[in-house]
Design a protein around this motif. Sequence first.
Motif, PDB file in Angstrom:
ATOM      1  N   PHE A  73       0.855  -1.193   0.000  1.00  0.00           N
ATOM      2  CA  PHE A  73       0.000   0.000   0.000  1.00  0.00           C
ATOM      3  C   PHE A  73       0.891   1.244   0.000  1.00  0.00           C
ATOM      4  O   PHE A  73       2.092   1.175   0.278  1.00  0.00           O
ATOM      5  N   ALA A  74       0.264   2.357  -0.326  1.00  0.00           N
ATOM      6  CA  ALA A  74       0.978   3.634  -0.405  1.00  0.00           C
ATOM      7  C   ALA A  74       0.437   4.580   0.655  1.00  0.00           C
ATOM      8  O   ALA A  74      -0.776   4.665   0.876  1.00  0.00           O
ATOM      9  N   LEU A  75       1.361   5.274   1.320  1.00  0.00           N
ATOM     10  CA  LEU A  75       0.987   6.352   2.237  1.00  0.00           C
ATOM     11  C   LEU A  75       1.232   7.675   1.509  1.00  0.00           C
ATOM     12  O   LEU A  75       2.352   7.977   1.097  1.00  0.00           O
ATOM     13  N   VAL A  76       0.184   8.437   1.337  1.00  0.00           N
ATOM     14  CA  VAL A  76       0.241   9.687   0.579  1.00  0.00           C
ATOM     15  C   VAL A  76       0.068  10.850   1.550  1.00  0.00           C
ATOM     16  O   VAL A  76      -0.915  10.901   2.297  1.00  0.00           O
ATOM     17  N   MET A  77       1.038  11.762   1.556  1.00  0.00           N
ATOM     18  CA  MET A  77       0.930  12.995   2.336  1.00  0.00           C
ATOM     19  C   MET A  77       0.657  14.138   1.357  1.00  0.00           C
ATOM     20  O   MET A  77       1.451  14.387   0.445  1.00  0.00           O
ATOM     21  N   LEU A  78      -0.452  14.819   1.558  1.00  0.00           N
ATOM     22  CA  LEU A  78      -0.878  15.903   0.660  1.00  0.00           C
ATOM     23  C   LEU A  78      -0.872  17.221   1.426  1.00  0.00           C
ATOM     24  O   LEU A  78      -1.519  17.330   2.466  1.00  0.00           O
ATOM     25  N   SER A  89      -4.881   1.410  -0.437  1.00  0.00           N
ATOM     26  CA  SER A  89      -4.679   0.003  -0.080  1.00  0.00           C
ATOM     27  C   SER A  89      -4.561  -0.888  -1.307  1.00  0.00           C
ATOM     28  O   SER A  89      -5.115  -0.605  -2.374  1.00  0.00           O
ATOM     29  N   ASP A  90      -3.817  -1.998  -1.078  1.00  0.00           N
ATOM     30  CA  ASP A  90      -3.747  -3.109  -2.026  1.00  0.00           C
ATOM     31  C   ASP A  90      -3.436  -2.632  -3.441  1.00  0.00           C
ATOM     32  O   ASP A  90      -4.206  -2.835  -4.379  1.00  0.00           O
ATOM     33  N   LEU A  91      -2.243  -2.007  -3.602  1.00  0.00           N
ATOM     34  CA  LEU A  91      -1.848  -1.485  -4.910  1.00  0.00           C
ATOM     35  C   LEU A  91      -0.965  -2.483  -5.642  1.00  0.00           C
ATOM     36  O   LEU A  91      -0.199  -3.235  -5.033  1.00  0.00           O
ATOM     37  N   GLU A  92      -1.031  -2.436  -6.963  1.00  0.00           N
ATOM     38  CA  GLU A  92      -0.169  -3.301  -7.761  1.00  0.00           C
ATOM     39  C   GLU A  92       1.254  -2.748  -7.836  1.00  0.00           C
ATOM     40  O   GLU A  92       2.195  -3.505  -8.045  1.00  0.00           O
ATOM     41  N   GLY A  93       1.412  -1.445  -7.706  1.00  0.00           N
ATOM     42  CA  GLY A  93       2.740  -0.867  -7.801  1.00  0.00           C
ATOM     43  C   GLY A  93       2.703   0.630  -7.603  1.00  0.00           C
ATOM     44  O   GLY A  93       1.638   1.250  -7.505  1.00  0.00           O
ATOM     45  N   PRO A  94       3.886   1.268  -7.558  1.00  0.00           N
ATOM     46  CA  PRO A  94       3.953   2.721  -7.337  1.00  0.00           C
ATOM     47  C   PRO A  94       3.242   3.534  -8.421  1.00  0.00           C
ATOM     48  O   PRO A  94       2.768   4.634  -8.157  1.00  0.00           O
ATOM     49  N   HIS A  95       3.185   3.006  -9.649  1.00  0.00           N
ATOM     50  CA  HIS A  95       2.561   3.790 -10.713  1.00  0.00           C
ATOM     51  C   HIS A  95       1.080   4.024 -10.444  1.00  0.00           C
ATOM     52  O   HIS A  95       0.522   5.061 -10.839  1.00  0.00           O
ATOM     53  N   GLU A 152       0.950   6.888  -8.014  1.00  0.00           N
ATOM     54  CA  GLU A 152       1.235   8.173  -8.677  1.00  0.00           C
ATOM     55  C   GLU A 152       0.032   8.678  -9.463  1.00  0.00           C
ATOM     56  O   GLU A 152      -0.320   9.861  -9.396  1.00  0.00           O
ATOM     57  N   SER A 153      -0.617   7.784 -10.225  1.00  0.00           N
ATOM     58  CA  SER A 153      -1.783   8.212 -11.003  1.00  0.00           C
ATOM     59  C   SER A 153      -2.920   8.649 -10.083  1.00  0.00           C
ATOM     60  O   SER A 153      -3.633   9.619 -10.377  1.00  0.00           O
ATOM     61  N   ALA A 211      -2.549   9.970  -7.070  1.00  0.00           N
ATOM     62  CA  ALA A 211      -2.157  11.260  -6.502  1.00  0.00           C
ATOM     63  C   ALA A 211      -2.376  12.386  -7.505  1.00  0.00           C
ATOM     64  O   ALA A 211      -2.862  13.467  -7.152  1.00  0.00           O
ATOM     65  N   LYS A 212      -2.037  12.158  -8.766  1.00  0.00           N
ATOM     66  CA  LYS A 212      -2.247  13.185  -9.786  1.00  0.00           C
ATOM     67  C   LYS A 212      -3.734  13.464  -9.995  1.00  0.00           C
ATOM     68  O   LYS A 212      -4.133  14.608 -10.247  1.00  0.00           O
ATOM     69  N   ALA A 213      -4.549  12.394  -9.895  1.00  0.00           N
ATOM     70  CA  ALA A 213      -5.998  12.600 -10.015  1.00  0.00           C
ATOM     71  C   ALA A 213      -6.519  13.462  -8.863  1.00  0.00           C
ATOM     72  O   ALA A 213      -7.400  14.314  -9.057  1.00  0.00           O
ATOM     73  N   LEU A 214      -5.968  13.246  -7.661  1.00  0.00           N
ATOM     74  CA  LEU A 214      -6.360  14.074  -6.516  1.00  0.00           C
ATOM     75  C   LEU A 214      -5.993  15.541  -6.754  1.00  0.00           C
ATOM     76  O   LEU A 214      -6.797  16.450  -6.505  1.00  0.00           O
ATOM     77  N   ILE A 215      -4.767  15.775  -7.212  1.00  0.00           N
ATOM     78  CA  ILE A 215      -4.328  17.150  -7.467  1.00  0.00           C
ATOM     79  C   ILE A 215      -5.211  17.808  -8.514  1.00  0.00           C
ATOM     80  O   ILE A 215      -5.623  18.962  -8.379  1.00  0.00           O
ATOM     81  N   HIS A 216      -5.525  17.074  -9.580  1.00  0.00           N
ATOM     82  CA  HIS A 216      -6.372  17.628 -10.639  1.00  0.00           C
ATOM     83  C   HIS A 216      -7.757  17.963 -10.110  1.00  0.00           C
ATOM     84  O   HIS A 216      -8.345  18.995 -10.474  1.00  0.00           O
ATOM     85  N   SER A 217      -8.290  17.112  -9.242  1.00  0.00           N
ATOM     86  CA  SER A 217      -9.614  17.371  -8.675  1.00  0.00           C
ATOM     87  C   SER A 217      -9.607  18.634  -7.819  1.00  0.00           C
ATOM     88  O   SER A 217     -10.559  19.422  -7.847  1.00  0.00           O
ATOM     89  N   LEU A 218      -8.526  18.837  -7.059  1.00  0.00           N
ATOM     90  CA  LEU A 218      -8.457  20.009  -6.185  1.00  0.00           C
ATOM     91  C   LEU A 218      -8.250  21.300  -6.966  1.00  0.00           C
ATOM     92  O   LEU A 218      -8.556  22.385  -6.463  1.00  0.00           O
ATOM     93  N   MET A 219      -7.739  21.219  -8.198  1.00  0.00           N
ATOM     94  CA  MET A 219      -7.469  22.422  -8.973  1.00  0.00           C
ATOM     95  C   MET A 219      -8.734  23.151  -9.388  1.00  0.00           C
ATOM     96  O   MET A 219      -8.689  24.340  -9.698  1.00  0.00           O
ATOM     97  N   ASN A 220      -9.873  22.464  -9.432  1.00  0.00           N
ATOM     98  CA  ASN A 220     -11.112  23.132  -9.817  1.00  0.00           C
ATOM     99  C   ASN A 220     -11.431  24.240  -8.821  1.00  0.00           C
ATOM    100  O   ASN A 220     -11.281  24.076  -7.614  1.00  0.00           O
ATOM    101  N   THR A 221     -11.897  25.363  -9.337  1.00  0.00           N
ATOM    102  CA  THR A 221     -12.154  26.539  -8.501  1.00  0.00           C
ATOM    103  C   THR A 221     -13.184  26.233  -7.422  1.00  0.00           C
ATOM    104  O   THR A 221     -14.230  25.642  -7.692  1.00  0.00           O
ATOM    105  N   ALA A 222     -12.872  26.636  -6.204  1.00  0.00           N
ATOM    106  CA  ALA A 222     -13.811  26.490  -5.081  1.00  0.00           C
ATOM    107  C   ALA A 222     -14.494  27.832  -4.841  1.00  0.00           C
ATOM    108  O   ALA A 222     -13.824  28.847  -4.676  1.00  0.00           O
TER     109      ALA A 222
END
Length: 727
Positions: A329-334, A385-391, A394-395, A397-408
């Motif tokens: 699994f990956a631990l992501v700090m944002l 949880s339960d990831l096949e690999g780091p890629h 990464e994808s 995490a990038k989806a999270l960043i893209h979602s947050l970029m939308n104007t609030a």
Amino acid sequence: MTPRQARLRLIRDLIGLFLITAAMLYAVALVVANEQSQAIETEKRRAFEHLSSMRASIEQRIQANVLVMRALKPEILWQDTPDRERLQNVINEFLSSDLDISHLALAPDLRISFIYPSEGNEQLIGVDYRGVSAQYHEILRAIASQDILLSRPVELLQGGRAFIARLPIFQPDGAFWGIASLVINHEHLFNAVEFYDHPEYQFLLQRQELNATASAIAGSVDVLKSDPMTTQLRVPGDVWQLSVAPRYGDWLPAQHDLSKIWLIGSALTAVIVFAFAILIFTQHRLRRAVHTISFQARIDPLTELANRHYFQQQLERTILHAHKHEQNFALVMLDLDHLRDINDALGHDIGDRLLQHVAARIRKELNPGDLLARVGGDEFALVLSDLEGPHIAESSAKALIHSLMNTADIQQNHINITASVGISMFPADAVEAQQLIKCAELAMYAAKSTGSLSVSFFDEELRRSTEQHIALHHEMINALDQEQFHVEYQPVIETATGLVKRCEALIRWQHPERGEISPSEFIPIAEKTGSIIALGEFVMAQVLKDWNVMCDAGFDFTIAINRSPREFNDKDVAMNWLSALDASGMPADKMMIEITESMLMRNKERQLFNLKRLRAAGVHLAIDDFGTGYSSLNYLRSYPIDVIKIDRGFLRDVPHSRQQTALVEALLRIAHTLDMDIIAEGVETAAQANFLKDKGCHFQQGFYYGHSMRLETFIAFCQAHNQRITG
């Protein structure tokens, strides 16, 4: 409590609930009424814009027609033959243009002797206006005014209706020659300006008579029944009134549906009433209190996510589960970028709402088995949880960043938020919860140093780099105490004279073991840790001393220093700097403070206050590296900036690159338009220096003229350079 007391308390609570319901519905009604009023006012403003445009179009068109008469007046007096061939040719030119002229009639001594075109108008030849009572009054008015007079649509002798513009003509000796009448097709005129065809509004043109009774010239008088907007329309010899009203009789736009507000308000009222009802009838207050205490111990109250302590417990359970099932699994700090700036600029209430908004968006992106927590003021932790690999991490995490970029949109504030993400992998990077969190945080700090919207994975090189940064920070603190820093000065040349007239103060670090350390290495760390404030104060103090030394050597230079945006957060910083200038004897107008474009984008009231105070005292303010950030002409007008420094990168291929040359020319034109001084950085060749001189750049700075130097060397350089220039 007795049953009777319980019933009385229930009745009291229900009465209170009823009053709350009535008050909320009344508030909804007020909101609807206010929204309706604003919509009507907006619609009326739009209508008045169309009304003004229509008035201008009609006035311009009428003026264009009557100007024909003024143009023809010399021809009329000049011609003396009955067929007037030259006059006909001139009239043909106007009739072929896009005007509304039907024909022109000339009446020497008020008797029609010439009309053109004559086809269909032959019976008018010989008519004496004295015998035409319907028109004679207007003719007398025109003669009395001795100027053009436009009559509203009148019945023509040959049939039909039209505007008639009458021009009394007097001979050079002042004798009355006669009258010229220009017949204007008013329907053609109104069709040309789309008077009748507007899809949203209908217009009424009328003349206000002396007895205050309105007579319609064009349009329907029904316009007056719909609360019209009116304006005056000036025509030769008269003032008409132009009115506008909605075509369908109601100022409230049909598409403006207020039922949604009623629905939302009613739903909100129902929700609140329901919540109060639950509170009234609840019988488990003690259990609720115990539950609340437990909730607050584990959950962040603002976002209702797990707090750092509870997240660590969940992470430990996740590690045990992953060990047992041999899962990764990956631990992501944002980390949210610039949240502190948002709090300072818009208030902590907006910042709290933004955090809630971000938490809700992240929740939507997670899978059911993933964990989410708020572990710091602007930091969130996620377990994928339960990831096949780091890629995959990464994808995600990038989806999270893209979602947050939308104007609030928060309380009428449009906020764009960006984030930096660090990722550590289990079990590749660590197998314990604390160590795994530390690795993810180090990766996150690396991402932040790279820039917004970055994703960084933990590795051993990152650990070593972080440890080096920490060590460099401690060495920087010691270096200030041990006087390892010094200030050097780079000459700034006045383009017109070629003389050194200014200089820039640059901090340098001479490490006893590593030698000279580049500012690009220690300045970013100083900015991040706050040490930049101490460095800035050191430079300021040294410059104040050195300026007096320069004056003793005969140089009254303006000295530029760089100050960090963080220093402007102190509300008293401007006053402190001005006091230091006064104590040193250095005039305020001999100091120039360079700030970055990013500081202008923050739009903090405290920073703007300090800038205005400095500029009012005479301190020059410059935008450093202009063109590399996001500043606009609006920011340049709004802030008290009087100097622009063009970044060295723009001059790299000038004048050989047409694109770069055009870009520099555009920047120079902007500065000239705004009446600002221009300093070009990075001048390294004679071709660049000559190009800047030809384009009117005020000052130049770069290695072509000289590197930064210690004070004594700099003074000697300036003496030699200026003496060489002046001969």
